[in-house]
Write an enzyme that holds these catalytic residues in place. Structure first.
Site, short mmCIF file in Angstrom:
data_model
loop_
_atom_site.label_atom_id
_atom_site.label_comp_id
_atom_site.label_asym_id
_atom_site.label_seq_id
_atom_site.Cartn_x
_atom_site.Cartn_y
_atom_site.Cartn_z
CG ASN A 253 -2.16 -0.98 0.79
OD1 ASN A 253 -2.19 -1.66 -0.31
ND2 ASN A 253 -2.78 -0.62 1.69
NE ARG B 134 -6.20 -7.06 -5.55
CZ ARG B 134 -6.89 -6.90 -4.24
NH1 ARG B 134 -7.45 -7.27 -3.89
NH2 ARG B 134 -6.46 -5.72 -4.23
CG ASP C 213 -6.14 -3.47 5.25
OD1 ASP C 213 -7.08 -3.49 4.63
OD2 ASP C 213 -4.67 -2.35 5.00
NE ARG D 178 -12.59 -0.08 -4.81
CZ ARG D 178 -13.39 -0.06 -5.64
NH1 ARG D 178 -14.52 0.17 -5.88
NH2 ARG D 178 -13.73 1.97 -4.87
N PRO E 28 -16.90 3.90 -2.83
CG PRO E 28 -18.22 6.01 -1.85
CD PRO E 28 -17.65 4.00 -1.36
CB ILE E 29 -13.72 7.13 -7.04
CG1 ILE E 29 -14.19 7.50 -7.48
CG2 ILE E 29 -12.60 6.29 -7.12
CD1 ILE E 29 -13.98 6.99 -8.80
CG ASP E 30 -17.82 10.03 -2.37
OD1 ASP E 30 -18.13 9.81 -2.39
OD2 ASP E 30 -18.63 10.21 -1.84
CG LEU E 31 -14.33 11.56 0.00
CD1 LEU E 31 -14.03 10.86 1.50
CD2 LEU E 31 -15.46 12.71 0.77
CG LEU F 74 -12.26 2.37 8.75
CD1 LEU F 74 -10.70 1.67 8.08
CD2 LEU F 74 -12.26 3.55 8.15
CB CYS G 91 -15.55 -3.22 -4.21
SG CYS G 91 -13.96 -3.62 -2.76
C1 UD1 Z 1 -6.66 1.65 1.84
C2 UD1 Z 1 -5.90 0.81 1.38
C3 UD1 Z 1 -6.72 -0.71 2.17
C4 UD1 Z 1 -7.62 -0.02 3.61
C5 UD1 Z 1 -8.29 1.01 3.66
C6 UD1 Z 1 -8.27 1.61 4.90
C7 UD1 Z 1 -4.28 1.07 -0.54
C8 UD1 Z 1 -4.38 0.42 -2.20
N1 UD1 Z 1 -5.48 0.46 0.44
O1 UD1 Z 1 -8.14 2.00 0.25
O2 UD1 Z 1 -5.97 -1.74 2.64
O3 UD1 Z 1 -8.15 -1.15 4.13
O4 UD1 Z 1 -7.12 2.43 3.41
O5 UD1 Z 1 -7.61 1.67 5.88
O6 UD1 Z 1 -3.98 1.87 0.46
N2 UD1 Z 1 -14.86 6.64 1.21
C9 UD1 Z 1 -15.36 7.08 0.39
N3 UD1 Z 1 -15.43 8.48 -0.48
C10 UD1 Z 1 -14.02 8.21 -1.08
C11 UD1 Z 1 -13.63 7.56 -0.71
C12 UD1 Z 1 -12.99 6.64 0.26
O7 UD1 Z 1 -16.90 7.39 1.20
O8 UD1 Z 1 -14.01 8.87 -2.25
C13 UD1 Z 1 -15.38 5.56 2.28
C14 UD1 Z 1 -14.84 4.92 2.59
O9 UD1 Z 1 -15.87 3.65 1.22
C15 UD1 Z 1 -13.99 3.62 3.80
C16 UD1 Z 1 -13.56 4.57 4.01
O10 UD1 Z 1 -13.57 5.70 3.20
O11 UD1 Z 1 -15.59 3.35 3.80
C17 UD1 Z 1 -12.02 4.30 4.10
O12 UD1 Z 1 -12.28 4.10 3.04
P1 UD1 Z 1 -10.14 4.77 2.42
O13 UD1 Z 1 -9.37 4.91 2.68
O14 UD1 Z 1 -10.00 5.68 0.83
O15 UD1 Z 1 -9.83 3.24 1.28
P2 UD1 Z 1 -8.74 2.55 0.36
O16 UD1 Z 1 -7.88 4.20 0.12
O17 UD1 Z 1 -9.26 2.56 -1.17
#
Ligand code: UD1
Length: 420
Positions: free
Chosen positions: A23, A399, A307, A92, A122-125, A329, A116
């Protein structure tokens, strides 16, 4: 397709070397899109996700030479800006190319990642923050199309939620933006810290590294002169092997680690009765007289990592008493529960809280890996289960775990990789 055959054993012993962090590697490889020079990255884990991202970069026109734990990347001839569905659907974290590609080329198109296994994710943020920086964003035919023909502009961004890849994406975008970006409620994970430190060493002034407020002075579109660097140790791989030592109640040493990144995990294992010797880069776990139950809540770093939730749940099946594990989370990260139940675990679920009654004798059977960390929980359970466990669909494990079966074999486990 490969599967793992694991025979239950009495104990593990010896030493396991920890690989570089997957990561951390992913955002740092994406970061090379911001470089004007060719650079070398060492201590990469030899795992499928890294190969997937390097393939994506190659598709975009970068030159990548990967050799087990080392890659040299030259993005000078990069010309494509479209991350296509065939790659994004398998990983992702491909979304990490969005920030740096948009910042460098003024446009970038990334396929929406789709469903997923561990929830919506989501990637909205990421998108909202890029919009605040002046990007125009359209969703067309399954792709996020972003444009910023005059470059991105620094501004204040407050994340509604802490997001790890979101923070990495916006830090990379801000590194090439015009003016200062202030990122509030940023992730503080060690992997984000390393990204900020390397950008800093590349001439981007970043204040507040390791805190939840980052101030980034953009280079106004100028590409960066990046140093070679080595990836930090994988704290999740390290935590998984500490749980392997714990579940077999063995003495086991892990090397090439950064112990302070594992404070929350070690703290919980201590509560369960295990003891440790810790040096600058090694951790030895010692058996517990009695394995005690535990209460765990997953949260952002520095709290207990999501994780590691599946692995500590496998361990909790061997504690004497009732453990409570709360997943904060991700909304659907309990898929290992039904497989652990099939091995004999006594676990009940209520929303995002799992109650684990121990100690239960586990029995080997056929189980299916469902996501990366769920799979490692099944490996841990199989280590102590009576008889033989066959873990199917281990492409999930591949992975993120470098040489898993070899590392466990060296520590005395009976693990074989076989073809279906
Ligand atoms: C990263 C890690 C993953 C870990 C996770 C949480 C990598 C490649 N992956 O995933 O192993 O489990 O952090 O520590 O580093 N969210 C939104 N909107 C967004 C982005 C996130 O609502 O635009 C929410 C997600 O659904 C989740 C929370 O925020 O509930 C945290 O997600 P995020 O920290 O973004 O996880 P990843 O970066 O995908």
């Amino acid at each position: 397709m490969d599967y793992l055959k694991i025979e239950g054993i009495e104990s593990l012993k010896g030493t396991i070397k920890i690989a570089g962090a997957k990561n951390a590697s992913l955002p740092l490889i994406a970061m090379t899109i911001l470089a004007k020079n060719k650079l070398n990255i060492t201590n990469l884990p030899d795992v499928v996700d890294i190969k997937t991202l390097l393939k994506l970069l190659s598709n975009l026109g970068a030159e990548c030479e990967f050799n087990e734990h080392h890659v040299s990347v030259d993005t000078a001839k990069m010309h494509e800006t479209r991350a296509t569905y065939d790659i994004v659907k398998t990983m992702r974290a491909s979304i990490l190319v969005l920030g740096p590609t948009l910042a460098r080329f003024g446009h970038c198109e990334v396929s929406l990642p789709g469903g997923c296994a561990i929830g919506q994710r989501p990637i909205d943020l990421h998108l909202k923050a890029l919009e605040q920086m002046g990007a125009e964003i359209d969703i067309k035919a399954g792709y996020v199309e972003t444009k910023a023909p005059n470059g991105l502009k620094g501004c204040e961004i407050i994340f509604d939620k802490i997001t790890v890849t979101g923070t990495a994406n916006i830090v990379m975008a801000a590194a090439l933006a015009h003016g200062e970006t202030i990122l509030v409620n940023a992730a503080r994970e060690p992997e984000v810290v390393q990204l900020c430190e390397i950008l800093n060493a590349s001439g981007v002034k970043i204040e507040g590294i390791g805190t939840s407020v980052l101030k980034i002075q953009g280079s106004c579109g100028e590409l960066l002169d990046m140093p070679d660097f080595s990836i930090i140790p994988d704290r999740i791989e390290a935590g998984t092997y500490l749980c392997a030592g714990a579940i077999t109640n063995s003495e086991l040493t892990i090397t090439d680690v950064e112990p302070k990144h594992l404070d929350a995990v070690i703290g919980k294992l201590e509560e369960m009765g295990f003891s440790f010797t810790i040096t600058q880069d090694t951790i030895t776990i010692y058996p517990a007289k009695e394995i005690k139950p535990v209460k765990v809540i997953t949260q952002e770093y520095p709290a207990f990592p999501t994780d590691m939730q599946a692995q500590i749940m496998a361990l909790a099946t061997q504690a004497n008493g009732t453990s409570i594990i709360e997943e904060r989370l991700f909304e659907n990260r309990f898929m290992h529960v039904s497989e652990l139940q099939r091995m004999g675990a006594d676990i009940s679920l209520n929303g995002h809280i799992a109650t684990v009654n121990g100690k239960t004798d586990l029995s080997g059977t056929d189980v299916m890996a469902t996501d990366l960390r769920a799979s490692s929980a099944l490996v841990l359970a199989a280590l102590i289960a009576r008889g033989e466990t066959n873990i199917h669909r281990i492409y999930h494990l591949d992975r993120g775990y470098d040489s898993l079966e070899k590392k466990l074999q060296n520590a005395g486990a009976k693990v074989d990789r076989l073809k279906e």
